[in-house]
Design an enzyme around this catalytic site. Structure first.
Site, PDB file in Angstrom:
ATOM      1  N   THR A 189      46.693   7.960  26.765  1.00  0.00           N
ATOM      2  CA  THR A 189      46.309   8.736  25.588  1.00  0.00           C
ATOM      3  C   THR A 189      44.791   8.844  25.614  1.00  0.00           C
ATOM      4  O   THR A 189      44.131   8.150  26.389  1.00  0.00           O
ATOM      5  CB  THR A 189      46.741   8.028  24.278  1.00  0.00           C
ATOM      6  OG1 THR A 189      46.009   6.800  24.148  1.00  0.00           O
ATOM      7  CG2 THR A 189      48.227   7.732  24.249  1.00  0.00           C
ATOM      8  N   ALA A 213      44.954   3.027  25.916  1.00  0.00           N
ATOM      9  CA  ALA A 213      44.419   3.344  24.584  1.00  0.00           C
ATOM     10  C   ALA A 213      42.899   3.299  24.676  1.00  0.00           C
ATOM     11  O   ALA A 213      42.342   2.303  25.149  1.00  0.00           O
ATOM     12  CB  ALA A 213      44.913   2.321  23.579  1.00  0.00           C
ATOM     13  N   VAL A 258      43.215  -1.027  28.084  1.00  0.00           N
ATOM     14  CA  VAL A 258      42.090  -0.496  27.304  1.00  0.00           C
ATOM     15  C   VAL A 258      41.300   0.495  28.154  1.00  0.00           C
ATOM     16  O   VAL A 258      40.908   0.203  29.283  1.00  0.00           O
ATOM     17  CB  VAL A 258      41.182  -1.643  26.797  1.00  0.00           C
ATOM     18  CG1 VAL A 258      39.958  -1.077  26.090  1.00  0.00           C
ATOM     19  CG2 VAL A 258      41.971  -2.569  25.867  1.00  0.00           C
ATOM     20  N   LYS A 259      41.108   1.680  27.557  1.00  0.00           N
ATOM     21  CA  LYS A 259      40.406   2.746  28.280  1.00  0.00           C
ATOM     22  C   LYS A 259      38.940   2.751  27.850  1.00  0.00           C
ATOM     23  O   LYS A 259      38.636   2.832  26.653  1.00  0.00           O
ATOM     24  CB  LYS A 259      41.048   4.075  27.872  1.00  0.00           C
ATOM     25  CG  LYS A 259      41.335   5.011  29.004  1.00  0.00           C
ATOM     26  CD  LYS A 259      42.147   6.157  28.451  1.00  0.00           C
ATOM     27  CE  LYS A 259      42.180   7.313  29.390  1.00  0.00           C
ATOM     28  NZ  LYS A 259      42.815   8.476  28.783  1.00  0.00           N
ATOM     29  N   ILE A 260      38.073   2.655  28.827  1.00  0.00           N
ATOM     30  CA  ILE A 260      36.630   2.602  28.542  1.00  0.00           C
ATOM     31  C   ILE A 260      35.930   3.709  29.323  1.00  0.00           C
ATOM     32  O   ILE A 260      36.182   3.873  30.522  1.00  0.00           O
ATOM     33  CB  ILE A 260      36.071   1.210  28.924  1.00  0.00           C
ATOM     34  CG1 ILE A 260      36.724   0.176  28.001  1.00  0.00           C
ATOM     35  CG2 ILE A 260      34.543   1.172  28.884  1.00  0.00           C
ATOM     36  CD1 ILE A 260      36.008  -1.113  27.843  1.00  0.00           C
TER      37      ILE A 260
END
Ligand code: E4P
Length: 219
Positions: free
Chosen positions: A27, A56, A82-84
């Site tokens: 997402t 996310a 976790v998307k960074i």
């Protein structure tokens, strides 16, 4: 190659999951905003449908805030990734969160050096944005090929998640380039099986079958 769906729509995720070939979900803030739902609740529901990685994205832009937000997101479910974003402040956040055992997908990758740095920081995934590079008249898939070579040269365990995939040709090319995964919109997944010769061939087989006398059709 793993198939991820690039959406925050629970209906699309459920439908793709029902085909039995869905390995994960990505997402981003734009996709979540499109659904107009509470972000954490939506993620919780998505994680209950799909067992594989669900990316996310943080919306903070300082290291400290990204780490805090990343920890919060990771508590939603054990399959949250976790998307960074690949910015300078993001690199120490990738390093810190990865050291805590939180898997990171480094997003908005547009150059091989960005991917190399993300891998060195310990990211589990890098997401090269193929379609957006094509949009500015460059060969987006070249980025996936170059990252593949670099990761293989140094045995980086970081997985290449081909992103911004817009059509079935991108999917074939990502697989040929050795991407570990590709994330695609629902419509692209749906289009992968379509071929006019399959439809015409099946129609003819079924018509011919009808010509066989009833009594001869079953054992
Ligand atoms: C990837 O994680 C992104 O959500 C996505 O692939 C972006 O695709 P787009 O360039 O079609 O918006």
């Amino acid at each position: 190659m793993k198939f991820f769906i690039d959406t925050a729509s629970i209906q699309e995720i459920k439908k793709a999951a029902s085909w039995g070939i869905l390995d994960g979900v990505t997402t981003n803030p734009s996709l979540v905003a499109k659904e107009g739902r509470n972000f954490h609740e939506a993620l919780k529901e998505i994680c209950s449908v799909v067992a594989g990685p669900v990316s996310a994205e943080v919306v903070s832009t300082t290291t400290e805030e990204m780490v805090k937000e990343g920890r919060e997101l990771s508590r939603i479910a054990k399959n949250i990734i976790v998307k960074i974003p690949c910015i300078a402040a993001g690199i120490p956040a990738i390093k810190m969160l990865s050291a805590e055992g939180i898997a990171i997908n480094t997003t908005l990758i547009f150059s091989p050096n960005q991917a190399l740095i993300a891998a060195k920081a310990g990211a589990a995934f890098v997401s090269p944005f193929v379609g957006r590079l094509d949009d500015i008249s460059t060969e987006g898939m070249d980025l996936v090929r170059r990252i593949r070579t670099i990761f293989d040269n140094y045995d980086f365990p970081t997985q290449i998640l081909a992103a911004s995939i817009r059509n079935p040709v991108h999917v074939v090319e990502a697989a040929m380039a050795g991407a570990d995964a590709a994330t695609m919109p629902f419509a692209v997944i749906e289009s992968l099986l379509k071929h006019p010769l399959t439809d015409a061939g099946l129609k003819k087989f079924l018509e011919d079958w009808q010509k066989l006398p009833q009594a001869s059709r079953r054992g």
